[in-house]
Design an enzyme around this catalytic site. Sequence first.
Site, short mmCIF file in Angstrom:
data_model
loop_
_atom_site.label_atom_id
_atom_site.label_comp_id
_atom_site.label_asym_id
_atom_site.label_seq_id
_atom_site.Cartn_x
_atom_site.Cartn_y
_atom_site.Cartn_z
N ARG A 106 43.57 28.07 49.77
CA ARG A 106 44.12 28.87 50.81
C ARG A 106 44.46 28.21 51.99
O ARG A 106 43.46 27.57 52.74
CB ARG A 106 43.27 29.95 50.90
CG ARG A 106 43.62 31.18 52.31
CD ARG A 106 42.96 32.14 52.32
NE ARG A 106 43.26 33.11 51.17
CZ ARG A 106 43.12 34.43 51.16
NH1 ARG A 106 42.59 34.89 52.25
NH2 ARG A 106 43.42 35.19 50.19
N HIS A 133 51.48 34.65 47.48
CA HIS A 133 49.82 35.06 47.28
C HIS A 133 49.92 35.58 45.72
O HIS A 133 49.75 36.78 45.40
CB HIS A 133 49.48 36.32 48.16
CG HIS A 133 48.20 36.52 48.12
ND1 HIS A 133 47.02 35.78 47.41
CD2 HIS A 133 47.32 37.39 48.91
CE1 HIS A 133 45.83 36.19 47.65
NE2 HIS A 133 46.05 37.15 48.32
N GLN A 136 47.04 37.56 43.97
CA GLN A 136 47.15 39.11 44.42
C GLN A 136 48.13 39.74 43.26
O GLN A 136 47.71 40.82 42.88
CB GLN A 136 47.48 39.16 45.88
CG GLN A 136 47.51 40.56 46.31
CD GLN A 136 46.45 41.26 46.45
OE1 GLN A 136 45.43 40.78 46.75
NE2 GLN A 136 46.04 42.42 45.84
N ASP A 226 50.83 46.19 53.41
CA ASP A 226 50.03 44.85 53.71
C ASP A 226 50.07 45.07 55.38
O ASP A 226 50.99 45.50 55.90
CB ASP A 226 50.56 43.76 53.22
CG ASP A 226 49.87 42.44 53.46
OD1 ASP A 226 48.75 42.44 53.87
OD2 ASP A 226 50.45 41.39 53.50
N CYS A 266 46.77 45.38 49.63
CA CYS A 266 46.10 44.08 49.21
C CYS A 266 44.60 43.97 49.84
O CYS A 266 43.97 43.42 49.15
CB CYS A 266 46.91 42.72 49.29
SG CYS A 266 47.52 42.64 51.01
N ARG A 294 41.26 41.91 41.09
CA ARG A 294 41.38 40.46 41.59
C ARG A 294 40.63 39.76 40.57
O ARG A 294 40.46 38.40 40.31
CB ARG A 294 40.99 40.20 42.97
CG ARG A 294 42.10 40.93 43.91
CD ARG A 294 43.17 40.46 43.87
NE ARG A 294 43.35 39.05 44.17
CZ ARG A 294 43.09 38.21 45.33
NH1 ARG A 294 43.11 38.99 46.30
NH2 ARG A 294 43.15 36.88 45.43
N1 CP Z 1 43.87 40.46 49.49
C1 CP Z 1 43.26 39.33 49.67
O1 CP Z 1 43.56 38.21 49.43
O2 CP Z 1 42.04 39.52 50.38
P1 CP Z 1 41.15 38.50 51.20
O3 CP Z 1 41.85 37.98 52.15
O4 CP Z 1 39.79 39.08 51.54
O5 CP Z 1 40.59 37.28 50.18
N1 NVA Z 2 49.88 38.95 54.43
C1 NVA Z 2 48.19 38.85 54.65
C2 NVA Z 2 47.56 38.73 53.44
C3 NVA Z 2 46.12 38.71 53.24
C4 NVA Z 2 45.26 38.75 52.02
C5 NVA Z 2 47.95 37.60 55.40
O1 NVA Z 2 48.58 36.58 54.78
O2 NVA Z 2 47.24 37.50 56.23
#
Ligand code: CP
Ligand code: NVA
Length: 307
Positions: A106, A133, A136, A226, A266, A294
């Site tokens: 990430r 993502h 997701q 989101d 999400c 997930r």
């Molecule tokens: N939806 C998602 O990716 O959540 P986290 O940021 O908690 O991993």
């Molecule tokens: N769009 C959000 C998703 C978090 C799971 C971010 O990137 O922060």
Amino acid sequence: MYKPKKFDTDNFLSSLDLKKEEILYLLELAKNFKDKQSSFKVKDKVLGLIFDKASTRTRVSFQVAMSRLGSNVIEINRNTSQIGRGEPIKDTARVLSRYCDALAIRTFKQVDLVEYAKWFKKPVINALTDLEHPCQALADFLTIKEEFGGFKNIILTFIGDGNNVANSLIFTGALLGVEVRIACPKGFEPKTSIIKRANEINPNNSLKIFHDPSIAVKGANVLYTDVWSSMGEESESSIKDKNFEGFTVNQDLINRANNDPIVLHCLPAYRGKEITDQVIEGKNSRIFNQAENRLHTQQALLACLLS
Ligand code: CP
Ligand code: NVA
């Protein structure tokens, strides 16, 4: 019963790395894991987790998925490793190749993820970048499949920022032939390159951009939202909050769909901004089932990439 199978791709850096048939197969395998019909194990493998941004769902679901597969996880923390010191990705990745069997990363820039994949000679998984993502989206489409039995004639309206989550929904929707509508304020549309690529994959004009959410939701089966400001955009949040006024998913918007749609998010959510507390807790919400999925989709993904 579905067994893990080898995909054409070694990595999962983008939603477009899997083919339609591979996604459909993965969703069936995930359902087998969820229903406890499969106890398939990938013994003695190690997944390295490199998380440059916060995470609850993605981090924990990868950990639990590896545990259920009979394998292990190691967290590689930027601050306690030499990553934070600025060791080049090509050095870190080559060394980790000697210890780990896969990496879930990430980070901010998609190019950094691609650089890891270039030097780490085993599977690399996108656990969220600024661009996509994809893990997701797998859970999201499993949730939709569970609800509607399949994807025929499904309309998904995403109400919010043209961000990483929207991009992976657009790509996975294009592959699966799902009509995806994006409702966003002017100036917050997904990148032109994303729209162009989705239209190439599915030329039947199934991706539509709207600036009025009440029109975008008409006839939709799924409403999705989101956060308006993603991780890394915290300094823009007060300006974005103003731009996104009128884009909150509330009961009135659900009623306007006129189709009793399910609602997805999400998570994590800012209750009262992009979605109301009432909707998260309401009868249309499938948000916590979506979060559970997930785990099952990532278990299926890991089983296929590691076996
Ligand atoms: N939806 C998602 O990716 O959540 P986290 O940021 O908690 O991993
Ligand atoms: N769009 C959000 C998703 C978090 C799971 C971010 O990137 O922060």
